[in-house]
Design an enzyme around this catalytic site. Structure first.
Site, PDB file in Angstrom:
ATOM      1  N   ASP A  52       0.857  -1.244  -0.086  1.00 59.99           N
ATOM      2  CA  ASP A  52       0.232  -0.004  -0.009  1.00 59.99           C
ATOM      3  C   ASP A  52       0.813   1.220   0.097  1.00 59.99           C
ATOM      4  OD1 ASP A  52      -2.295  -1.465   0.332  1.00 59.99           O
ATOM      5  OD2 ASP A  52      -1.736  -1.892   2.451  1.00 59.99           O
ATOM      6  N   LYS A  62       2.567   2.293  -5.199  1.00 64.45           N
ATOM      7  CA  LYS A  62       3.180   2.029  -6.358  1.00 64.45           C
ATOM      8  C   LYS A  62       2.545   2.222  -7.619  1.00 64.45           C
ATOM      9  CE  LYS A  62       3.301  -2.196  -4.502  1.00 64.45           C
ATOM     10  NZ  LYS A  62       3.000  -1.904  -3.112  1.00 64.45           N
ATOM     11  N   GLY A  69      -4.050  -4.127  -4.810  1.00 63.54           N
ATOM     12  CA  GLY A  69      -4.598  -3.118  -5.317  1.00 63.54           C
ATOM     13  C   GLY A  69      -4.003  -1.832  -5.516  1.00 63.54           C
ATOM     14  N   HIS A  70      -3.712  -1.503  -6.880  1.00 55.03           N
ATOM     15  CA  HIS A  70      -2.774  -0.414  -7.228  1.00 55.03           C
ATOM     16  C   HIS A  70      -3.938   0.860  -7.608  1.00 55.03           C
ATOM     17  CE1 HIS A  70       1.121  -2.515  -7.996  1.00 55.03           C
ATOM     18  NE2 HIS A  70       0.542  -2.824  -6.886  1.00 55.03           N
ATOM     19  N   GLN A 102       2.267  -5.814  -3.616  1.00 59.19           N
ATOM     20  CA  GLN A 102       2.554  -5.996  -2.031  1.00 59.19           C
ATOM     21  C   GLN A 102       3.702  -4.924  -1.776  1.00 59.19           C
ATOM     22  OE1 GLN A 102       1.784  -9.387  -3.507  1.00 59.19           O
ATOM     23  NE2 GLN A 102      -0.215  -9.085  -3.190  1.00 59.19           N
TER      24      GLN A 102
END
Length: 421
Positions: free
Chosen positions: A13, A16, A40-41, A221
């Site tokens: 988180d 990225k 989740g990006h 991650q």
């Protein structure tokens, strides 16, 4: 030519997705090398917000090639939903996205197994996202997995055999489930997958390098969730570190160029596991609220704490980081003082290295003056307040690595490149 690698240095988180989107104009190719739809990006630009789970974050940039590498695990149903949403918003994928035949498939029964294993652990549960990531990587390592390339060769038989094996395990766990609707959507996802460029990504990546193309490798991650070097067993099931780019894309170590390590100005963690600098007071809640610290995939509250330089030094070491990128510094704009953990106390002894077990360590902090300035409208490092420049210098000295980029807000325009050696 060499590939550059972009990865998170904390517990995920770190931001990225935004950074890949910002850096992509400098590259011809963006390649995702590990993880699955548990990552989740989030990207924000032109008044729109997007959350990418499996698709590389370079998908928004013109004619760039985007590759899902062999180290990724893919859920066809979730991939279809994500891809169709992007296409509906005007971002064509089929011309831009290539998928490795060697990437492993997340089956509906993998998701059920994930839930069953967590339920069986009771209070000792790891806190997975329930997306079937762990069981899929388990099948991969035990040589029982299904891969993307299998959808083109005798797929029905292979799927039936894998499903039957999982059902036998679930029966032994006495776990009740119904995958009828999930399986229907999954099969629709399989048909959708057949429309994409399915490639031998290891050949493609190396041939692109030979042709002089610049490549950015995108991790998911964060380093502290690496299955080998993270806070085991509260980790993900893949190698999130720089070495994962080699195994997840088929690259030799001598092909790695710059390694961009992303860090927040503070620290967060989702799910269970030790977190030395976690704040349980009003300060932690304030950081969570100001930083909108809720999981992009799960919506879960992120645990918040001060920046941990002990863990960051360790992450920089195992990744070979050459440049740092500092995210969410604007979240701390209103604080009178900010803290940074520079050492741990382990059994009463102060240490500056990351130990085998961080369950009972006590953080040792230094306190720095806050900058008390709204930096969200700044466009150049020349505008940074003196206190913030002092904070940057402190971080660079402690981490022995230059901070190349500073993010002062969620939009791609709120990104400042520093002129450091």
């Amino acid at each position: 030519m060499k590939v550059d690698v972009l990865l998170g240095l904390q517990w995920g988180d770190e931001g990225k997705g935004k950074v890949v989107d910002v850096l992509t104009p400098h590259y011809d190719v963006v390649a995702r090398f590990q993880g699955g739809p548990n990552a989740g990006h989030t990207l924000e630009f032109e008044g729109q917000k997007y959350v990418l789970r499996s698709i590389p974050s370079g998908i928004f940039q013109g004619d760039k090639i985007n590759i899902i590498g062999n180290g990724v695990v893919l859920d066809p149903a979730l991939f279809k939903a994500e891809a169709e949403a992007l296409e509906a918003s005007g971002h064509p994928l089929k011309e831009r996205l290539h998928i490795s035949r060697k990437a492993h498939l997340i089956l509906p029964t993998h998701r059920v197994l994930d839930a069953a294993y967590e339920a069986a652990k009771g209070d000792a549960k790891v806190g997975t996202t329930g997306k079937g990531i762990g069981p899929t990587y388990t099948d991969k390592v035990s040589r029982n997995g299904l891969r993307v390339g299998d959808i083109l060769h005798d797929f029905d038989r292979k799927y039936a055999a894998a499903k039957a094996r999982h059902e036998k395990i679930l029966k032994s766990l006495d776990y009740e489930y119904d995958i009828t609707e999930m399986e229907k959507q999954w099969m629709e996802g399989i048909e959708y997958l057949r429309q994409f460029h399915l490639v031998d990504s290891e050949h493609e990546v190396n041939n692109l390098l030979k042709a002089g193309k610049s490549i950015l490798c995108e991790g998911a991650q964060g380093t502290m969730l690496d299955v080998d070097f993270g806070s085991y067993p509260f980790v993900t099931s893949s190698n999130t570190i720089c070495a994962g780019a080699c195994t997840g894309l088929g690259l030799g170590p001598n092909k790695i160029g710059d390694v961009y390590g992303i860090m927040k100005a503070y620290c967060t963690r989702v799910g269970a596991g030790p977190f030395p600098t976690e704040l349980f007071d009003e300060t932690g809640k304030t950081i969570r609220d100001l930083g909108h610290e809720y999981g992009a995939v799960t919506g879960r509250e992120r645990r918040c704490g001060w920046v941990d330089l002990v863990a960051l030094r360790y992450a920089i070491m195992v990744n070979g980081v050459t440049k740092l990128i500092l995210m969410k510094s604007d979240v701390l704009d209103g604080f009178d003082t900010v803290k940074a953990c520079v050492a741990y106390k382990v059994n009463g002894e102060e240490v500056d290295y990351f130990p085998y077990d961080i369950t009972d360590v006590e953080p040792v902090y230094v306190e720095l003056p806050g900058w008390k300035t709204d930096m969200t409208r700044m466009t150049s490092e020349d505008e940074f307040p003196e206190e913030f420049n002092a904070y940057l210098s402190f971080l660079e000295e402690e981490l022995e690595t230059p901070i190349k980029i500073v993010s002062v807000g969620p939009d791609r325009e709120q990104t400042i490149e520093r002129y450091v050696d």
